[in-house]
Structure formats: structure tokens, C-alpha cells
Enzyme design. Structure first.
Site, short mmCIF file in Angstrom:
data_model
loop_
_atom_site.label_atom_id
_atom_site.label_comp_id
_atom_site.label_asym_id
_atom_site.label_seq_id
_atom_site.Cartn_x
_atom_site.Cartn_y
_atom_site.Cartn_z
N GLU A 1 6.62 -19.69 -23.11
CA GLU A 1 6.89 -18.59 -22.23
C GLU A 1 8.03 -17.46 -22.81
O GLU A 1 7.48 -16.26 -23.02
CB GLU A 1 6.77 -18.78 -20.82
CG GLU A 1 6.95 -17.64 -19.93
CD GLU A 1 5.73 -16.59 -20.06
OE1 GLU A 1 4.63 -16.76 -20.49
OE2 GLU A 1 5.83 -15.38 -19.28
N ARG B 1 1.63 1.48 -5.99
CA ARG B 1 2.03 0.67 -4.85
C ARG B 1 0.37 -0.20 -4.58
O ARG B 1 0.36 -1.07 -3.60
CB ARG B 1 2.33 1.26 -3.55
CG ARG B 1 3.66 2.01 -3.75
CD ARG B 1 4.02 2.64 -2.58
NE ARG B 1 4.38 1.55 -1.59
CZ ARG B 1 5.27 1.01 -1.03
NH1 ARG B 1 6.55 1.03 -2.12
NH2 ARG B 1 5.49 0.01 0.01
N HIS C 1 9.23 -31.88 -37.23
CA HIS C 1 7.86 -31.99 -38.07
C HIS C 1 7.36 -30.90 -38.87
O HIS C 1 6.33 -30.74 -38.59
CB HIS C 1 6.78 -32.75 -37.15
CG HIS C 1 7.34 -33.95 -36.57
ND1 HIS C 1 7.62 -34.91 -37.04
CD2 HIS C 1 7.57 -34.30 -35.11
CE1 HIS C 1 7.71 -36.04 -36.36
NE2 HIS C 1 7.89 -35.62 -35.17
N LYS D 1 7.12 -14.10 -24.35
CA LYS D 1 7.90 -12.55 -23.57
C LYS D 1 8.56 -11.82 -24.84
O LYS D 1 8.45 -10.70 -24.69
CB LYS D 1 8.60 -12.94 -22.65
CG LYS D 1 8.29 -13.28 -21.16
CD LYS D 1 7.56 -12.36 -20.55
CE LYS D 1 6.20 -12.04 -20.65
NZ LYS D 1 5.40 -12.92 -20.13
N CYS E 1 0.84 -1.17 0.12
CA CYS E 1 0.09 -0.04 0.00
C CYS E 1 0.72 1.27 -0.01
O CYS E 1 2.18 1.16 0.45
CB CYS E 1 -0.92 0.00 1.36
SG CYS E 1 -1.86 -1.37 1.48
N LYS F 1 -2.89 -5.24 -19.82
CA LYS F 1 -2.81 -5.85 -18.65
C LYS F 1 -3.76 -6.88 -18.58
O LYS F 1 -3.56 -7.93 -18.15
CB LYS F 1 -2.46 -4.97 -17.73
CG LYS F 1 -1.83 -5.60 -16.52
CD LYS F 1 -0.41 -6.00 -16.57
CE LYS F 1 0.16 -6.88 -15.50
NZ LYS F 1 1.22 -7.64 -15.95
N ASN G 1 0.81 0.65 6.02
CA ASN G 1 1.24 -0.18 5.05
C ASN G 1 1.94 -1.44 5.79
O ASN G 1 2.84 -1.16 6.47
CB ASN G 1 2.17 0.26 4.29
CG ASN G 1 2.77 -0.50 3.12
OD1 ASN G 1 2.51 -1.59 2.70
ND2 ASN G 1 4.20 -0.25 2.73
N GLU H 1 5.87 -10.28 -27.52
CA GLU H 1 5.11 -9.17 -27.05
C GLU H 1 5.96 -7.90 -26.71
O GLU H 1 5.14 -6.82 -26.98
CB GLU H 1 4.21 -9.60 -25.84
CG GLU H 1 4.87 -9.77 -24.59
CD GLU H 1 3.83 -10.54 -23.53
OE1 GLU H 1 2.75 -9.87 -23.19
OE2 GLU H 1 4.47 -11.06 -22.71
C1 G6P Z 1 -3.10 -10.36 -20.88
C2 G6P Z 1 -1.80 -9.96 -20.22
C3 G6P Z 1 -1.04 -11.21 -19.84
C4 G6P Z 1 -1.69 -12.12 -18.97
C5 G6P Z 1 -2.87 -12.64 -19.76
C6 G6P Z 1 -3.87 -13.35 -18.78
O1 G6P Z 1 -2.97 -10.92 -21.97
O2 G6P Z 1 -1.08 -9.18 -21.07
O3 G6P Z 1 0.31 -10.95 -19.36
O4 G6P Z 1 -0.85 -13.48 -19.11
O5 G6P Z 1 -3.89 -11.43 -20.02
O6 G6P Z 1 -4.42 -12.67 -17.35
P1 G6P Z 1 -4.52 -13.26 -16.18
O7 G6P Z 1 -4.63 -11.67 -15.34
O8 G6P Z 1 -5.63 -13.93 -16.29
O9 G6P Z 1 -3.24 -13.88 -15.70
#
Ligand code: G6P
Length: 593
Positions: A466, A27, A489, A470, A2, A588, A97, A473
Site C-alpha cells: 500500500e 459532502r 531473491h 500510494k 450531507c 476514483k 444532515n 500513484e
Molecule cells: C481505483 C482507485 C483506487 C481503488 C480501486 C478499487 O483504482 O483509484 O483508489 O483502491 O479503484 O476501488 P474500490 O472502489 O473497489 O475500492
């Protein structure tokens, strides 16, 4: 996490508090509030963002006040749970906090003594304790209160008819912004930079008495001196804690996130959470998620199948919603950082409609997922600002390890070893962060390409997915994650000197097969970069570029590999000048189907 602020001086406190709070929303921002002392103390708070509260708040007159922006830990985000919290009389008000570990016993005891509680928070015991000990000397009352509480805190105490604010910290950050005839208090420097660049950093166990003209700091009742620093950073730098991007800051927070999530296990077991009864005997399990959380779910399949010896089915929530059967007797886990992803919520409702019991793993207290779920386990990653998920992914893995270890059917020796190794993970991750030179060098090299493959096997196959996610994106390089054995394949047709391959190697049953895959890729002319543990001579002889990582049990290797892959993507994107924290077209939290 917080943010707390305080002001005492000559200006009207209300606008100062709101402006400081806006700088601390990184925060936490699920609710906020202020208290201003004029002829009496008035509080204004709600479960809204700071800008919304600022707009709707009545004018509270007074030149002393405190404020708070919340990231809920005890009690859902709501007006009642928002800070500041008053005592019974409304004459003592506190922002906090941190987490008070012994709040339940204190609350019980204070209730028996006649104190009335209105929120679900741990914080509320603090104003009541101060009230209990207050005999006209606020400093003494706070000193007595601090002796009673066990936990982590940064607090500011405001009391009617007192021309001072009392502050204290243990485990939570707290600074004093020093002005002329006025002083500011905040969790972090950016909150006060609009007003002053003179700052005093308080240390753990410091207690401070702040008036408009003075800052007095005490430890164990004895006055100590604390030096004043001049801040030379810009506002933006300060909010990112000196890191160039939120993503890099969040990557570097991971040792702490692992520690915090491990601490979470303890509070979880106190609640006597029982996966077996929750999931109907757990003979099989379904895990659902989207995006990076889906990759955590895939790692979870390997972890749980090894430790629980039960079949685990993993589905993309967006696919599950349209074709898959939900079986009433299957235990279900959903993983979602935000707790608000529309596809995941829809899948949860589908599961519930056929009688499935659903466990949610999420980072956001009071999120929609936590409200739909039968039980929720919270990751302790704190707010993640960068769109690319990093620390939330590692926190999700930690919860999955915890579940696997807690309900393990492996032999006692293996289990004991695993627990020791899990506890060492913060240090191992720190080692990855401290040795990023080779990663930066590889990133510079990779930044020139337009297509990259990531390959892995077994528990590190999801890490290949993953790593590719990363990279694509945030750097806009086309990247694909593949199970190493599948490359031949089809994708082999694309391999050439213009298509590098990142291979993730683990010292488990996949090791020899991975080495064969690397040889096959090399033979087709692709440059190969390998991630493997230190001392892997066979790999070092085979390829030119090796990113070595600390030794961990292969089951835990996704954690160190994840951190290395995040850094790799980050430095590639930085080299290419991309807007790392906010990549084009992405969000996000995806709250639409
Ligand atoms: C969006 C975000 C990703 C995340 C995905 C699932 O695409 O950009 O970073 O992995 O959503 O989000 P969640 O909140 O369900 O983990």
C-alpha cells in the site's frame, strides 16, 4: 454526510439554492432536492446530481427556500428518500444532515397517531414532529421537536405562511451567511461565498430564527449573541477546509472516520448481523477486492486468521474472474470503497452464480455492490474525493477488526485488551498527524529519487504494498512493495545508494527477521528509512532515519503505519509539484474491466 442550504431574502430562491448546493456536493451527491415557499411550498428532488436537477426542475417561484445534497445513510439514494421531506400536509418541510438514533420508535409512535410516512429515512420523523407540535408558533414547535430527537443533526425547517426559517444544530456543522436584506444558511462556508463573506458559525445546541433582515440565536430558549466573522479564503480553499488538497484533508479526517466506523458497529449489532450463519459456519473464507481495497483484504487475512483461526484466501477480483474456482460452501467477503468497481462486481456475480453467500464492505449506500450482496457493512468514511484512497482504507480495516473481534476465538483477556486498544486508535492516529515533521523531512529526501522499495513482513507486508502504491500513484516515482524476505531473491540486484528502502517494522514475531533484512539492505548501500514504534533503540542504532509512531498492539500497527505512509507519499508528491488529488491516467471508480 450531507449538505444543507437555506435562503430567505429578495431574490428568487431557486437559482440561489442550486448554486449553493453545487458548492456542497463534496459532502455527498447521490441525490438532491429543493423546496421553495411561494403561495404554497413546492418540492423538486431526485436521485441525480445538482446540475441535472437544476436543468430539469420547473420554475418554483418564491424568495424563501431550502435545499439538500445527500450522502445516503438510511434508505438507498432515490427520489422518495431525497430531501426535503414534508409533513402530511406539505406545509412543513425539512432538510437534515446527521442521524436520528431514535427514529424507529418515533416513527412507530407517530404512525400510531395517524402520521403517514413515505420514505425510509430517519429524517422524515422531524417534519411530522414539527407538525404534531405546531399551534401557529413554528419556533415553539421546533423546540418541542428537538426535545424528542436523539442523535446528530443540522436542520432547516421551512413552513408555509411563515416569513422565517428555523435552524438547529447538534453535532452537524451549520453557518449563517449574512447579507443585506437577505440571509443564507449552509453546512459549510463555500456554499455562500458567492453571495457574502460575512458568516456566523452556530454552536452545538443553538437554535436560530432567520428572517430576511435578522438572525436570532437561542440556547435553551434564551437568546444569545454570536459574532460575525469575515471570510478571507478563496472558494477552493474553503471547500478543502483550509487544506491544500483533498487528500491531506481526508488523511486528517481519519481519527473521526475511525470513531464513526466504531459507532457503526453498534447499529450493526442491533441488526443482529451473523457472520457465522451468513457464511455457512465460516470454516474458510474468501476475500476479494481490487487496488487499495485488496491491500485491506490482505491485512484482513492476517487479522481474521489470528482471531477466527480459520483459513482465509484473498484474491484480486480481476484475476479471480478468469481462473479461480468459486466454492459453493465458502463464505465470501468483497471489499470496495465505491461499490462500483467492475472487476469486483463481476466476481460477486460469479460467486452468487455458484450459490456463495456474499458480504460486501463498501462506503457507498445503495451502490451496485450493496445491491448484489446478501449483506452489506458500510464503512463510515464519508465521500472521498482524492483519487488515492486513504480514509476509506482505514475504515475498511476498522470493519475487518470488528468482524474479527465479534467472531473471535481467542481467549477473553486478549479479546478485552484488543477492544480497549481499538478504541484508542483515534488518539493514536491523531498523534501520527500531530507529529508529521519527521515524515515531511523524509519526504523531502525521498522526492529526489526515481525508484523506491517498501518492505514489510507479516501483517505489515500488505502495508509495504500500500505504501508503494500510494507513492507511485501520486508522485510518479517508481515504487515496489515487497515481502522483506523476498528482496534477496532478485531485487537485491537493484539496491544501491540511488534506491532507498522504506522498512516497516512491528514488534511481533517478525521483528528479528526485519532487523536482519534491514542490515542486508544497508550492506548493499541503499539508504534506509524505518517506520517503527517509539522507543525502538535497536532500530535507532541501526539506521539514520527513523519515523517513530505511537505504540499499538502489532495487530493494529497497519492503521498507524497506513497514516504515516499516506503522509509520506503526499509530501513527496507535493514536493515534486504533482497534481495530487487527480493523478494522470487514474480514476476514483473504475467501472470498466
Ligand atoms: C481505483 C482507485 C483506487 C481503488 C480501486 C478499487 O483504482 O483509484 O483508489 O483502491 O479503484 O476501488 P474500490 O472502489 O473497489 O475500492
Amino acid at each position: 454526510m450531507c449538505g444543507i442550504v437555506g435562503y430567505i431574502g429578495v431574490r428568487q430562491a431557486q437559482p440561489v439554492l442550486f448554486s449553493c448546493l453545487k458548492r456542497l456536493e463534496y459532502r455527498g451527491y447521490d441525490s438532491c432536492g429543493i423546496a421553495v415557499a411561494g403561495s404554497r411550498i413546492e418540492i423538486c428532488k431526485d436521485a441525480v446530481r445538482v446540475a441535472a436537477l437544476e436543468k430539469s426542475a420547473p420554475q418554483l417561484a418564491g424568495a424563501t427556500g431550502i435545499g439538500h445534497t445527500r450522502w445516503a445513510t438510511h434508505g438507498a439514494p432515490s427520489l422518495i428518500n431525497a430531501h426535503p421531506h414534508p409533513d402530511c400536509s406539505g406545509k412543513i418541510v425539512v432538510v437534515h444532515n446527521g442521524i436520528i438514533n431514535n427514529y424507529q420508535s418515533l416513527r412507530k409512535q407517530l404512525t400510531a397517531e395517524g402520521h403517514q410516512f413515505i420514505s425510509e429515512t430517519d429524517t422524515e420523523v422531524i417534519p411530522h414532529l414539527v407538525e404534531k407540535y405546531y399551534r401557529g408558533d413554528l419556533e415553539k414547535a421546533v423546540e418541542a421537536t428537538l426535545k424528542e430527537i436523539d442523535g446528530s443533526y443540522a436542520i432547516i425547517v421551512l413552513a408555509a405562511n411563515e416569513s422565517k426559517l428555523i435552524v438547529a444544530r447538534r453535532g452537524g456543522p451549520l453557518i449563517i451567511g449574512v447579507g443585506d436584506g437577505e440571509n443564507f444558511i449552509a453546512s459549510d462556508v463555500p456554499a455562500v461565498l458567492d453571495y457574502t463573506n460575512r458568516v456566523i458559525y452556530l454552536e452545538d445546541d443553538d437554535m436560530g430564527v432567520i428572517t430576511a433582515d435578522s438572525v436570532k440565536v437561542k440556547r435553551d430558549g434564551v437568546e444569545v449573541s454570536r459574532k460575525e466573522d469575515k471570510i478571507l479564503w478563496s472558494m477552493e480553499d474553503a471547500q478543502k477546509g483550509g487544506y491544500e488538497h483533498f487528500m491531506l484533508k481526508e488523511i486528517h479526517e481519519q481519527p473521526k472516520v475511525i470513531r464513526d466506523t466504531l459507532i457503526g458497529w453498534v447499529s450493526l449489532s442491533e441488526e443482529e448481523f451473523d457472520l457465522a450463519s451468513m457464511c455457512g459456519g465460516i470454516e474458510s473464507m474468501l476475500i476479494l477486492a481490487c487496488g487499495t481495497s485488496y491491500h485491506a483484504a490482505l491485512v484482513g487475512k492476517y487479522i481474521m486468521e489470528e482471531f477466527l483461526s480459520i483459513p482465509i484466501r484473498v484474491e484480486l477480483a480481476s484475476e479471480f474472474n478468469y481462473y479461480a474456482q468459486a466454492l459453493a460452501k465458502t463464505g465470501a467477503i468483497v471489499i470496495t470503497q465505491s461499490g462500483e468497481t467492475a472487476d469486483t462486481l463481476k466476481a460477486m456475480k460469479k460467486l452468487k452464480s455458484v450459490g456463495c453467500r456474499v458480504l460486501a464492505i463498501t462506503n457507498v449506500l445503495g451502490s451496485s455492490a450493496s445491491r448484489i450482496a446478501d449483506h452489506t457493512i458500510y464503512t463510515r468514511a464519508g465521500p472521498e474525493i482524492s483519487v488515492a484512497a486513504t480514509k476509506s482504507f482505514v475504515a475498511q480495516l476498522m470493519v475487518l477488526y470488528w468482524l474479527a473481534v465479534s467472531y473471535s476465538r481467542v481467549d477473553a483477556r486478549r479479546l478485552a485488551d484488543m477492544i480497549i486498544q481499538i478504541k484508542q486508535l483515534p488518539e493514536k492516529v491523531q498523534q501520527v498527524l500531530d507529529n508529521e515533521d519527521k515524515i515531511i523531512e523524509s519526504a523531502r529526501y525521498l522526492s529526489k529519487f526515481e525508484n523506491v522499495f517498501f518492505i514489510g513482513r507479516g501483517i505489515n507486508y500488505p502495508l509495504a504494498l500500500e505504501g508503494a502504491l500510494k507513492l507511485k500513484e501520486i508522485s510518479y516515482i517508481h515504487a515496489e512493495g515487497y515481502a522483506a524476505g523476498e528482496l534477496k531473491h532478485g531485487p537485491f540486484a537493484l539496491l544501491c545508494e540511488k534506491t532507498p528502502v522504506i522498512a516497516i517494522v512491528a514488534k511481533d514475531s517478525t521483528y528479528d527477521a526485519m532487523l536482519s533484512s534491514i542490515k542486508e539492505v544497508k550492506a548493499r548501500g541503499s539508504p534506509v528509512i524505518v517506520l517503527t514504534e517509539e522507543g525502538d533503540e535497536a532500530v535507532e542504532e541501526l539506521v539514520d532515519t527513523v519515523i517513530t509512531l505511537p505504540q499499538v498492539d502489532p495487530v493494529l500497527s497497519p492503521v498507524v503505519n497506513a497514516v504515516a505512509l499516506q503522509l509520506l507519499a503526499y509530501y513527496v508528491a507535493r514536493k515534486r509539484g504533482c497534481p495530487i488529488d487527480f493523478p494522470r491516467n487514474l480514476a476514483k471508480s473504475v467501472t470498466v474491466e
